[in-house]
Design an enzyme around this catalytic site. Structure first.
Site, PDB file in Angstrom:
ATOM      1  CD  GLU A  38      -2.674  -1.234   2.563  1.00  0.00           C
ATOM      2  OE1 GLU A  38      -3.857  -1.614   2.534  1.00  0.00           O
ATOM      3  OE2 GLU A  38      -2.069  -0.955   3.627  1.00  0.00           O
TER       4      GLU A  38
ATOM      5  CG  ASP B  52     -12.383  -7.641   0.578  1.00  0.00           C
ATOM      6  OD1 ASP B  52     -13.292  -7.785   1.404  1.00  0.00           O
ATOM      7  OD2 ASP B  52     -11.366  -6.972   0.808  1.00  0.00           O
TER       8      ASP B  52
END
Length: 231
Positions: free
Chosen positions: A12, A198
């Protein structure tokens, strides 16, 4: 102006680290901290690790060592509404803990005693985010409430409990509320920029996360870079 940017995982943060001019790297215990400039803006990039305790400790170190004017949390999250897709961006309007319960003492669900029930995103940072998502027209951007807790949400029971208590939830992740609370305690404005890795209602969300995480992390970084260009 100095901007502190914090993320839980290397995936990230690494794309931002690669953009640094005049980079310097330091370690504090098990934490890694990079400083430099991106598009002429002085930034510190902090890798805090996963979960709310790591996030709070990391955010505290970042604020103490770098003393930023603003705090941005970048990374990935799980989506609740069906119209939010993998790779989309969620910009926090507010962030709350979903796993705190002091309602026996008349606090709101998710409210830590003596703390706000919700941590509101900074208006200036929201304005930068809105300008940035106009420029990033290849990515769908949503704004709304984000929840944080120390669990990966994937079971029907987890999902049902959260939706009953927080019906407006847009995304869920594992660090944001701790970072926001730390910013609140130090009077440093914050915002969460999270890309969807997700969808909690889909079967096999953990496998989808593994497949989508790097793409989602890259989209979140794109959004943050666009915000820095607006400064």
């Amino acid at each position: 102006m100095k901007i502190g940017i914090i993320a839980a995982m290397e995936e990230e943060l690494v794309l931002l680290v690669n953009k640094l001019d005049e980079p310097k790297t330091e370690n504090f215990g098990q934490f890694t901290y990079h400083t430099g400039r991106i598009n002429g803006v002085e930034v510190a990039l902090f890798l805090c690790g996963i979960g709310k305790v790591n996030a709070a400790v990391g955010a505290t170190l970042l604020l103490d060592k770098f003393k930023p004017d603003y705090l941005i949390n970048t990374g990935v999250a799980g989506a609740f509404p069906g119209n939010i897709n993998i790779g989309d961006i969620v910009v926090s309007s507010e962030v709350r803990h979903y796993d705190a319960d002091a309602t026996a003492f008349d606090y709101e669900m998710g409210q830590i005693p003596q703390m706000p029930a919700a941590y509101q995103a900074d208006k200036l940072l929201l304005g930068l985010a809105k300008k940035a998502w106009i420029n990033e027209d290849s990515i769908s951007v949503h704004q709304g409430p984000v929840l944080s807790g120390d669990s990966f949400i994937h079971t029907p029971q987890q999902i049902s409990q959260i939706e009953q208590k927080f019906p407006d939830v847009m995304a869920v992740e594992m660090e944001g509320a701790a970072i926001a609370q730390t910013g609140f305690l130090f009077n440093v404005p914050f915002i969460l920029i999270r890309s969807i890795s997700d969808k909690v209602h889909e079967d096999g969300s953990s496998a989808i996360y593994e497949q989508s995480m790097e793409k989602a992390a890259a989209n979140s970084v794109r959004m943050v870079l666009s915000m820095l260009k607006e400064l």
